[in-house]
Design an enzyme around this catalytic site. Structure first.
Site, PDB file in Angstrom:
ATOM      1  N   ASP A 119     -11.106   0.960   8.430  1.00 44.55           N
ATOM      2  CA  ASP A 119     -10.780   1.904   7.363  1.00 44.55           C
ATOM      3  C   ASP A 119     -12.031   2.710   7.059  1.00 44.55           C
ATOM      4  O   ASP A 119     -13.149   2.193   7.138  1.00 44.55           O
ATOM      5  CB  ASP A 119     -10.324   1.172   6.098  1.00 44.55           C
ATOM      6  CG  ASP A 119      -8.924   0.606   6.223  1.00 44.55           C
ATOM      7  OD1 ASP A 119      -8.147   1.076   7.066  1.00 44.55           O
ATOM      8  OD2 ASP A 119      -8.596  -0.321   5.452  1.00 44.55           O
ATOM      9  N   ASP A 137      -2.732   4.330   8.187  1.00 46.73           N
ATOM     10  CA  ASP A 137      -2.250   4.058   6.835  1.00 46.73           C
ATOM     11  C   ASP A 137      -1.598   5.297   6.227  1.00 46.73           C
ATOM     12  O   ASP A 137      -0.550   5.214   5.578  1.00 46.73           O
ATOM     13  CB  ASP A 137      -3.398   3.604   5.927  1.00 46.73           C
ATOM     14  CG  ASP A 137      -4.057   2.322   6.394  1.00 46.73           C
ATOM     15  OD1 ASP A 137      -3.394   1.512   7.069  1.00 46.73           O
ATOM     16  OD2 ASP A 137      -5.244   2.129   6.076  1.00 46.73           O
TER      17      ASP A 137
END
Length: 169
Positions: A119, A137
């Protein structure tokens, strides 16, 4: 013969996986080693974050089985969604399924390669930070939005109260 709706969904899934991989490979090089923070906008940074859990770091664990269980679950869900996609009857539904499939596969690849998800997007307002995320995501979130539109009959040519659908496939 595969429908145009399914072709659209599969193309979006493939595009999502490709964009996700390219951006994560870049992030690993530019942000993770050595750790760095890049300010893009006053409300957006790029930062290195290893996510060992699911959405927003939930169920995070250092168990050696965690990545394999979560990755396997994501691939099982993606497989079920592909079956649904092959039966999809409109572009909104097909697009939503394709984005969710691509996002699930993108994050499963990370779990297999690194034992955690890469991330790196940090959206914030002052000191209030949204959990770091990535292209996969974002695709999952957008895809779920499309699935909700489809469930409500918005953009599908049918109203949810009518219970009908139109086919473009």
């Amino acid at each position: 013969m595969i429908s145009r709706t399914a072709q659209l969904g599969l193309a979006l899934a493939a595009l999502t996986v490709a964009l996700d991989r390219v951006t994560k490979v870049w992030a690993l090089d530019a942000l993770f080693d050595p750790p760095a923070r890049i300010t893009v906008l006053e409300v957006l940074n790029l930062v290195p974050v290893w996510n060992r859990g699911v959405s927003f770091g939930l169920l995070s664990s250092d168990s050696p089985w965690g990545p394999w269980l979560l990755g396997g679950f994501a691939l099982a869900v993606a497989g079920a969604l592909v079956i649904w996609l092959l039966r999809a009857d409109n572009r909104i539904l097909g697009s939503g399924l394709g984005l969710v499939i691509g996002g699930a596969v993108g994050n499963a690849i990370d779990r297999a390669l690194y034992g955690a998800v890469v991330d790196f997007v940090d959206a914030h307002w002052g000191d209030l930070h949204w959990p770091a995320f990535n292209i996969a995501d974002a695709a999952i979130t957008l895809g779920v939005g499309f699935l909700l539109l489809d469930a409500l009959g918005i953009g599908t040519g049918a109203r949810a109260s009518e219970g009908g659908r139109t086919s473009d496939g």
